[in-house]
Design a protein around this motif. Structure first.
Motif, PDB file in Angstrom:
ATOM      1  N   TYR A 185      49.580  44.790  35.198  1.00 61.56           N
ATOM      2  CA  TYR A 185      49.736  45.754  36.287  1.00 61.56           C
ATOM      3  C   TYR A 185      50.504  46.997  35.867  1.00 61.56           C
ATOM      4  O   TYR A 185      50.245  48.100  36.367  1.00 61.56           O
ATOM      5  CB  TYR A 185      50.425  45.089  37.477  1.00 61.56           C
ATOM      6  N   GLN A 239      41.379  37.121  37.618  1.00 56.63           N
ATOM      7  CA  GLN A 239      42.768  36.910  38.020  1.00 56.63           C
ATOM      8  C   GLN A 239      43.660  37.162  36.817  1.00 56.63           C
ATOM      9  O   GLN A 239      43.185  37.138  35.681  1.00 56.63           O
ATOM     10  CB  GLN A 239      42.970  35.486  38.554  1.00 56.63           C
ATOM     11  N   LEU A 289      36.161  39.739  45.974  1.00 57.42           N
ATOM     12  CA  LEU A 289      36.938  39.525  44.754  1.00 57.42           C
ATOM     13  C   LEU A 289      38.422  39.781  44.966  1.00 57.42           C
ATOM     14  O   LEU A 289      39.259  39.036  44.457  1.00 57.42           O
ATOM     15  CB  LEU A 289      36.399  40.432  43.638  1.00 57.42           C
ATOM     16  N   HIS A 290      38.761  40.829  45.716  1.00 50.77           N
ATOM     17  CA  HIS A 290      40.176  41.139  45.913  1.00 50.77           C
ATOM     18  C   HIS A 290      40.892  40.021  46.666  1.00 50.77           C
ATOM     19  O   HIS A 290      42.082  39.797  46.473  1.00 50.77           O
ATOM     20  CB  HIS A 290      40.340  42.475  46.653  1.00 50.77           C
ATOM     21  N   HIS A 338      40.144  36.768  46.303  1.00 51.04           N
ATOM     22  CA  HIS A 338      40.371  35.766  45.263  1.00 51.04           C
ATOM     23  C   HIS A 338      41.616  36.107  44.446  1.00 51.04           C
ATOM     24  O   HIS A 338      42.440  35.231  44.147  1.00 51.04           O
ATOM     25  CB  HIS A 338      39.149  35.678  44.335  1.00 51.04           C
ATOM     26  N   VAL A 339      41.748  37.381  44.076  1.00 49.21           N
ATOM     27  CA  VAL A 339      42.890  37.810  43.266  1.00 49.21           C
ATOM     28  C   VAL A 339      44.188  37.640  44.049  1.00 49.21           C
ATOM     29  O   VAL A 339      45.205  37.163  43.520  1.00 49.21           O
ATOM     30  CB  VAL A 339      42.709  39.271  42.815  1.00 49.21           C
ATOM     31  N   LEU A 340      44.165  38.019  45.329  1.00 49.97           N
ATOM     32  CA  LEU A 340      45.356  37.890  46.171  1.00 49.97           C
ATOM     33  C   LEU A 340      45.811  36.437  46.282  1.00 49.97           C
ATOM     34  O   LEU A 340      46.987  36.120  46.083  1.00 49.97           O
ATOM     35  CB  LEU A 340      45.062  38.460  47.561  1.00 49.97           C
ATOM     36  N   ASN A 355      47.298  35.048  43.074  1.00 52.78           N
ATOM     37  CA  ASN A 355      48.676  35.485  42.831  1.00 52.78           C
ATOM     38  C   ASN A 355      49.662  34.759  43.747  1.00 52.78           C
ATOM     39  O   ASN A 355      50.687  34.247  43.293  1.00 52.78           O
ATOM     40  CB  ASN A 355      48.791  36.998  43.045  1.00 52.78           C
TER      41      ASN A 355
END
Length: 259
Positions: free
Chosen positions: A52, A142, A236-237, A239-241, A244
């Motif tokens: 990031y 991820q 997708l966002h 899944h990433v959230l 995390n």
């Protein structure tokens, strides 16, 4: 979240180690929980922050497998520690001779069993993943290497790895949650059999923090596991959230709950 998890767990370790009064089983289990939370955080966070902050989006395949094993190893270990803590609560509430049942040698054996299970159950993951051919995209959605994410990159029949992953989920979430539920059923029966309301509330307060930590840990893991296997149409966002939050939230909340 990383700062709170790191500083909080390190503070718990420092306090448990330096306090001179005799330690009960709960303090030993809390020490183990703080260690596992620290290792999980240190396993994923440096690379996550590099992604990031510095757009360092690549990871060596061997480093990925190492991260994968450490992540699953200490997650399984943490689940076992929650079972041990639930058993400690059950013995404390339901048996008056708590100190004679959970002696230091018994606690050491329970801790060793949790460590061995945590080390052995995820051990086939890197060996299974290493043998598959990879001819598709090498991008995982991820910022860390989890078993399901890396396995889906293989262009081969990965059912053996998938089935073993389900077996581990059943052993960890299924058996551990059943054991914890059984312990708390007995605890609640003992609490409601107490003569006065004040005594019931005081006894229940000793278990409520542990119950909150359990709910955070298992609900997030169950949701993440089911989402990866069955919710393929989610954005997708999202899944990433969830990926995390699934690993960042419990180490942070455990320090607040137990602290």
């Amino acid at each position: 979240m990383y700062a709170i998890a790191f500083l909080g767990n390190f503070t718990i370790l420092l306090i448990v180690k330096t306090v001179s009064s005799p330690h009960g089983p709960l303090y030993y289990f809390l020490f183990m929980l703080a260690v596992s939370d620290l290792v999980v955080s240190l396993t994923i966070m440096p690379k996550m922050l590099a992604i990031y902050w510095f757009s360092s989006r690549e990871i060596n395949f061997r480093a990925c497998l190492t991260q994968l094993y450490c992540l699953h190893c200490f997650s399984v270990m943490e689940s076992g520690i929650f079972v041990a803590m639930a058993f400690d609560c059950y013995v404390a509430v339901c048996h008056p001779r708590h100190s004679t049942i959970l002696t230091n040698s018994v606690v050491a054996k329970i801790g060793l069993a949790m460590m061995l299970r945590g080390g052995m159950l995820p051990l086939p993951f890197p060996f299974l993943i290493r043998q598959w051919p990879y001819c598709k995209t090498n991008i995982i959605p991820q910022p860390y290497c989890a078993h399901m994410a890396v396995m889906k990159l293989a262009c081969a029949d990965t059912r053996a790895s998938s089935y073993y992953g389900l077996f581990v989920v059943f052993c960890v979430i299924g058996l551990d949650v059943s054991s914890i539920s059984l312990s708390y059923t007995q605890i609640l029966r003992a609490i409601f059999s107490l003569p006065t309301t004040d005594t019931r509330l005081k006894t229940f307060e000793t278990s409520i923090s542990h119950l909150c930590a359990i709910l955070v840990f298992y609900i997030l893991r169950l949701f993440f596991s089911l989402m990866y296997r069955f919710a393929q149409n989610m954005p997708l966002h999202f899944h990433v959230l969830i990926a995390n939050v699934y690993l960042l939230m419990p180490p942070m909340l455990n320090t607040i709950i137990y602290g």
